[in-house]
Design an enzyme around this catalytic site. Structure first.
Site, mmCIF file in Angstrom:
data_model
loop_
_atom_site.group_PDB
_atom_site.id
_atom_site.type_symbol
_atom_site.label_atom_id
_atom_site.label_comp_id
_atom_site.label_asym_id
_atom_site.label_seq_id
_atom_site.Cartn_x
_atom_site.Cartn_y
_atom_site.Cartn_z
ATOM 1 N N HIS A 47 21.533 43.207 25.226
ATOM 2 C CA HIS A 47 22.093 43.911 24.072
ATOM 3 C C HIS A 47 21.017 44.653 23.301
ATOM 4 C CE1 HIS A 47 25.791 41.127 24.222
ATOM 5 N NE2 HIS A 47 26.038 42.268 24.824
ATOM 6 N N CYS A 101 20.129 34.744 33.619
ATOM 7 C CA CYS A 101 19.017 33.892 33.212
ATOM 8 C C CYS A 101 19.253 32.445 33.657
ATOM 9 C CB CYS A 101 18.879 33.954 31.697
ATOM 10 S SG CYS A 101 17.579 32.903 31.065
ATOM 11 N N GLU A 132 28.350 36.116 27.665
ATOM 12 C CA GLU A 132 27.827 34.850 28.197
ATOM 13 C C GLU A 132 28.882 33.748 28.096
ATOM 14 O OE1 GLU A 132 24.089 33.242 26.537
ATOM 15 O OE2 GLU A 132 25.001 31.273 26.830
ATOM 16 N N CYS A 192 18.758 27.760 24.497
ATOM 17 C CA CYS A 192 17.576 27.951 25.349
ATOM 18 C C CYS A 192 16.304 27.848 24.514
ATOM 19 C CB CYS A 192 17.651 29.280 26.089
ATOM 20 S SG CYS A 192 17.225 30.674 25.079
ATOM 21 N N SER A 243 16.053 40.461 22.807
ATOM 22 C CA SER A 243 16.269 41.633 23.665
ATOM 23 C C SER A 243 15.584 42.883 23.093
ATOM 24 C CB SER A 243 17.770 41.866 23.841
ATOM 25 O OG SER A 243 18.434 41.795 22.597
#
Ligand code: SF4
Length: 388
Positions: free
Chosen positions: A87, A145, A175, A276, A370
């Site tokens: 994004h 990922c 996602e 994450c 990003s």
């Protein structure tokens, strides 16, 4: 029918060929310099303080590299992206400039043939979309990922053991849609208020119809709140606010305990933190920056970026914080264009960079996972121009 395996999930070994191009587009010597000098710089009265962790994460770095390698590997083929690769408008525009086309909707998939190459983004695609492209027999370059895949493995395990996945995320985020497609039963909660509604339903305090109305877009087809909330596995979109995820998990556990008692609770509730490490590091770093008493914090990232939005939320707890997309958002020292957390509208705010007297003007800067360093550099350059 066994479908031919044409999915590439590794580098084509062309990093050496594309590295120069990547550096030219995204690298920033200025950011390297500020990092090397202790994450801060002074220009007259202006002090710029960078967060210790910001910008491209390992998953984004890898996805962008693979996309560039794909172009180098297939110079003559049509290449499509199932969605934005990440994004960030700059990165997507660069890829489009290299002839990579973004598939806007399902209808645009129709013309894909076996001669084409399709790249899947860092946040993955649904099982249905993957199957659809496999049937076309095209080459698929899957940049999902590893941290996203570990969420998928988690919800698949929950499903295998008869647990409903409660996912802390945004149901319309790519996602989370991909994660949901891997769960037999799921419900997506975007915040604590929605989690409370699930908890009240577990306790039998919310009518079935009311639950289904509230989660009509955010639960699996045929979801039955009377039957499907007895065994819960909790997971989260990788980029959510970790503090909120922990609170939601605790609420769900408490609701199951209230309904069924402590005995056997472990056979009714499973939890696995799937935020994450890159998201966690950026959230920790913005708190550390906020504690250093900034006058204002700029959070740079695409307006559709979930992790960037959460950084703004955290930064706002310390001082005024503005989510800006790039240097053009800094219209002047008086006016800034930005997106407010949780809102869709892009706003313009005045008097954003004002401080009376001659004290230093302390501006904190961070960027979502990003955002390329080149964009951060451009924002800093613009800040220096307008502040002076
Ligand atoms: S934010 Fe986390 S899950 Fe998403 S691409 Fe980056 S490392 Fe992977």
């Amino acid at each position: 029918m066994t479908l031919p395996e044409k999915i590439v999930r590794a580098s084509f070994g062309l990093k050496g060929i594309v590295q120069h191009q990547l550096d030219q587009s995204y690298h920033s010597p200025l950011i390297d310099k500020i990092r090397a000098e202790g994450f801060s710089m002074k220009m007259g009265r202006l002090e710029i303080h960078l967060a210790k962790e910001f910008g491209f994460c390992y998953g984004v770095e890898r996805a962008v590299q693979y996309a560039y390698e794909t172009r180098a590997r297939f110079p003559d083929r049509r290449i499509f992206l199932t969605n934005e690769i990440i994004h960030n408008p700059r990165v997507n525009a660069e890829l489009q400039g290299m002839g990579v086309q973004i598939l806007k909707d399902d209808a645009s998939h129709a013309g894909i043939t076996e001669k084409d190459v399709v790249i899947m983004p860092a946040f993955g695609v649904t099982v249905e979309a993957l199957r659809e492209f496999q049937k076309k027999n095209c080459v698929i370059v899957d940049t999902t990922c590893g941290s996203v895949m570990s969420v998928w493995r988690r919800v698949e395990a929950y499903s295998g053991d008869g647990f409903t996945s409660v996912i802390h995320g945004k149901y319309d985020h790519e996602e989370t849609r991909a994660t949901c497609s891997r769960a037999a039963k799921y419900v997506v909660v975007k915040d604590k208020a929605q989690a409370e509604l699930v908890c009240q339903t577990i306790k039998g305090l919310v009518a079935r119809g009311s639950f289904l109305e509230s989660f009509k877009d955010a639960c699996s087809p045929d979801f039955d709140p009377d039957k499907d909330l007895g065994k819960i596995g909790f997971a989260n979109q990788t980029t959510m606010l970790s503090r909120e995820s922990i609170e939601i998990s605790d609420l769900l556990r408490a609701a199951l305990r209230a309904r069924y008692g402590e005995t056997g609770l472990e056979s009714r509730f499973r939890h696995f933190d799937t935020i994450c490490s890159a998201t966690q590091d950026r959230q920790d770093a913005i708190r550390e920056l906020g504690e250093k008493h900034m006058d204002v914090i700029l959070v740079i990232g695409g307006y559709r970026s979930s992790n960037t939005g959460h950084l703004v939320e955290l930064a706002s707890e310390f001082c005024p914080a503005f989510h800006v997309e790039d240097a053009s958002s800094l219209i002047s020292s008086d006016k800034i264009r930005h997106k407010k957390t949780g809102a869709q509208d892009i706003l313009e705010t005045v008097s954003w960079l004002q401080k009376k007297g001659m004290d230093p003007l302390r501006v904190g800067v961070t960027a979502g996972a990003s955002t390329p360093n080149r964009v951060v550099e451009e924002v800093i350059q613009r800040l220096i121009d307008i502040a002076n």
